[in-house]
Design a protein around this motif. Structure first.
Motif, PDB file in Angstrom:
ATOM      1  N   PHE A 135      -9.826  -3.267   2.607  1.00  0.00           N
ATOM      2  CA  PHE A 135      -9.055  -2.042   2.866  1.00  0.00           C
ATOM      3  C   PHE A 135      -7.545  -2.281   2.794  1.00  0.00           C
ATOM      4  O   PHE A 135      -6.805  -1.473   2.273  1.00  0.00           O
ATOM      5  N   LEU A 136      -7.100  -3.380   3.366  1.00  0.00           N
ATOM      6  CA  LEU A 136      -5.687  -3.766   3.315  1.00  0.00           C
ATOM      7  C   LEU A 136      -5.625  -5.177   2.728  1.00  0.00           C
ATOM      8  O   LEU A 136      -6.426  -6.039   3.097  1.00  0.00           O
ATOM      9  N   HIS A 143       0.823  -1.217   0.000  1.00  0.00           N
ATOM     10  CA  HIS A 143       0.000   0.000   0.000  1.00  0.00           C
ATOM     11  C   HIS A 143       0.849   1.254   0.000  1.00  0.00           C
ATOM     12  O   HIS A 143       1.989   1.253   0.471  1.00  0.00           O
ATOM     13  N   SER A 144       0.245   2.332  -0.508  1.00  0.00           N
ATOM     14  CA  SER A 144       0.950   3.620  -0.507  1.00  0.00           C
ATOM     15  C   SER A 144       0.761   4.292   0.850  1.00  0.00           C
ATOM     16  O   SER A 144      -0.254   4.095   1.525  1.00  0.00           O
ATOM     17  N   ASP A 145       1.740   5.105   1.194  1.00  0.00           N
ATOM     18  CA  ASP A 145       1.656   5.906   2.404  1.00  0.00           C
ATOM     19  C   ASP A 145       0.406   6.790   2.356  1.00  0.00           C
ATOM     20  O   ASP A 145      -0.292   6.960   3.361  1.00  0.00           O
ATOM     21  N   PRO A 187      -3.344  -0.770  -4.045  1.00  0.00           N
ATOM     22  CA  PRO A 187      -2.335  -0.004  -3.298  1.00  0.00           C
ATOM     23  C   PRO A 187      -2.876   1.312  -2.752  1.00  0.00           C
ATOM     24  O   PRO A 187      -2.525   1.726  -1.645  1.00  0.00           O
ATOM     25  N   ASN A 188      -3.765   1.960  -3.534  1.00  0.00           N
ATOM     26  CA  ASN A 188      -4.221   3.307  -3.183  1.00  0.00           C
ATOM     27  C   ASN A 188      -5.687   3.415  -2.819  1.00  0.00           C
ATOM     28  O   ASN A 188      -6.169   4.529  -2.632  1.00  0.00           O
ATOM     29  N   LEU A 189      -6.413   2.311  -2.819  1.00  0.00           N
ATOM     30  CA  LEU A 189      -7.839   2.461  -2.544  1.00  0.00           C
ATOM     31  C   LEU A 189      -8.497   1.177  -2.066  1.00  0.00           C
ATOM     32  O   LEU A 189      -8.012   0.081  -2.352  1.00  0.00           O
ATOM     33  N   PRO A 190      -9.599   1.382  -1.318  1.00  0.00           N
ATOM     34  CA  PRO A 190     -10.374   0.227  -0.861  1.00  0.00           C
ATOM     35  C   PRO A 190     -11.363  -0.179  -1.949  1.00  0.00           C
ATOM     36  O   PRO A 190     -11.712   0.623  -2.799  1.00  0.00           O
ATOM     37  N   PHE A 232      -6.850   6.457   4.912  1.00  0.00           N
ATOM     38  CA  PHE A 232      -7.663   5.434   5.574  1.00  0.00           C
ATOM     39  C   PHE A 232      -7.813   5.787   7.063  1.00  0.00           C
ATOM     40  O   PHE A 232      -8.928   5.893   7.597  1.00  0.00           O
ATOM     41  N   GLU A 233      -6.700   6.033   7.710  1.00  0.00           N
ATOM     42  CA  GLU A 233      -6.740   6.325   9.142  1.00  0.00           C
ATOM     43  C   GLU A 233      -7.506   7.632   9.409  1.00  0.00           C
ATOM     44  O   GLU A 233      -8.347   7.701  10.309  1.00  0.00           O
ATOM     45  N   GLU A 234      -7.230   8.617   8.595  1.00  0.00           N
ATOM     46  CA  GLU A 234      -7.840   9.931   8.789  1.00  0.00           C
ATOM     47  C   GLU A 234      -9.360   9.882   8.600  1.00  0.00           C
ATOM     48  O   GLU A 234     -10.128  10.409   9.400  1.00  0.00           O
TER      49      GLU A 234
END
Ligand SMILES: [Zn+2]
Length: 323
Positions: free
Chosen positions: A142-143, A65-67, A134-137, A73-75
Motif C-alpha cells: 500500500f505504501l 505517493h499522491s494525495d 504512487p496512486n495505487l496498491p 486509502f484512508e477512506e
C-alpha cells in the motif's frame, strides 16, 4: 550508540493489527511472529535490541505517493472495505495506520543509521511495500516503505545518491517507478523473470528513462534459478555498478520468497544464500556507502524459511559489521 555488535530490529506488535482474517491470504500477521520467535531463540538473541517505530508523517508519504491515493486509502479502509482494487490488497479497519507505521519504521531506521547504530538495522514490517505505486496498491503493498526511506534519506540528511537493492523474488515495480527518471538514484533488482512472474515488469532492457537512463539494473532469473546464479550476478554486474555509482546510502528491499520452499515464486534459493547476501551487502556498504545501510522486509511467505532466511541474512550482515 556505536556498538557494532548490536543488531537493531525496528518492529512493533501493532503490525499484527493489519489482520485480514483467515489464513487464505499469504501476507499474514504470523510472518513477523515467526521471525521474532526464531531470532529470540537463536544465537543472535543476546545482540538484539528492539525499537518501536512511529507513524510516518504525511509529508514523507507524499515524497512518493499522491494525495489522492492517501485519501482514498484512508477512506476505503475506514469505510469497512475488505480489499482495495484487487483481492490481493486486503485491508481491515487498522490497515492505514499500520501501513504508516511500516513506512515510519524505515524513517526511524535511517535516523538510527545516521546516528551511528553501528551494527545492522532491520525493519521487520508489514504490510510490505515494493509493489506500491504512487496512486495505487498492488501485490499486498500500500505504501512503498523503501522508496519513502530513500527519499527521507535524501531530504533529511542530504545523501543524494541512494541505491535500493532488492533481492525479493518479485520485481519492485513501485521502486522502479520512483527511480526510473531520476539520475541521482539507482535501483538494482534480482528477481524471477517477468515472463513467468508477478508483476510482469523488470526486464533487463528496462534501464531507466530520459535523464534517468542507467538508473535501473534489472537482473531477471529464469524459474528454477539457484544460489549460484544470484551470487554470480552479485559478484559481477551488481558489484561493478555499485562501485561506479558510489552510493551514499543503501536501502535493501529484503524479501525471502525466492526460497525453494516458498511457493510464491519458482526460484530455488537456499537459506544459505541469505547469509551470503548479508555478507556481501555488509561489505559493500562499508566499501561504497560509508557503512550506511538499512534493510526493510518485503516478501517471504513460507514461515520457517522466512524466519531462517532473516536470521541467516542478519548473521551475514553482522559478521561484516562486527568484523
Ligand atoms: Zn515477493
Amino acid at each position: 550508540m556505536s556498538d557494532t555488535t548490536t543488531i537493531s530490529i525496528i518492529t512493533t506488535s501493532r503490525f499484527d493489527d493489519h489482520d485480514i482474517r483467515g489464513d487464505d491470504h499469504p501476507e499474514v500477521a504470523t510472518r513477523l511472529r515467526a521471525i521474532n520467535e526464531r531470532l529470540r531463540a537463536g544465537s543472535l538473541a543476546p545482540l538484539l535490541r528492539y525499537i518501536e517505530p512511529v507513524e510516518a508523517e504525511r509529508r514523507w508519504l507524499l515524497t512518493f505517493h499522491s494525495d489522492a491515493w492517501l485519501f482514498r486509502f484512508e477512506e476505503e479502509v475506514l469505510s469497512g472495505r475488505s480489499c482495495i482494487g484487487h483481492q490481493d490488497n486486503q485491508v481491515c479497519y487498522e490497515t492505514f495506520g499500520v501501513a504508516q507505521l511500516a513506512a515510519g519504521a524505515g524513517i526511524k531506521g535511517v535516523d538510527l543509521v545516521e546516528n551511528g547504530a553501528g551494527g545492522p538495522v532491520f525493519c521487520a514490517v508489514r504490510p510490505p511495500g515494493h509493489h506500491a505505486e504512487p496512486n495505487l496498491p498492488l501485490g499486498f503493498c500500500f505504501l512503498n516503505n523503501c522508496v519513502i526511506a530513500a527519499r527521507y534519506w535524501q531530504e533529511r540528511y542530504n545523501r543524494r545518491r541512494v541505491c535500493i537493492l532488492d533481492f525479493d523474488a518479485h520485481h519492485g515495480n513501485g521502486i522502479q517507478t520512483a527511480f526510473e527518471e531520476d539520475p541521482e538514484t539507482l535501483y538494482i533488482s534480482i528477481h524471477e523473470h517477468p515472463s513467468f512472474s508477478f508483476p510482469g515488469t523488470g526486464y533487463a532492457e528496462e534501464t531507466g528513462k530520459g535523464a534517468g537512463e542507467g538508473s535501473l539494473l534489472n537482473i531477471p532469473l529464469l524459474p528454477g534459478a539457484v544460489d549460484r546464479q544470484v551470487l554470480a550476478a552479485m559478484d559481477g554486474t551488481v558489484a561493478e555498478r555499485l562501485e561506479r555509482f558510489r552510493p551514499e546510502a543503501l536501502v535493501i528491499a529484503a524479501g525471502f520468497d525466492g526460497h525453494r520452499l516458498d511457493d510464491m515464486s519458482g526460484l530455488n534459493y537456499s537459506t544459505e544464500l541469505y547469509y551470503a547476501l548479508g555478507e556481501r551487502i555488509g561489505k559493500w556498504a562499508g566499501a561504497f556507502a560509508g557503512g550506511r545501510v538499512l534493510s526493510v522486509l518485503e516478501g517471504g511467505y513460507h514461515l520457517p524459511s522466512l524466519a531462517e532466511g532473516v536470521e541467516a541474512y542478519l548473521k551475514g550482515l553482522h559478521v561484516v559489521s562486527a568484523g
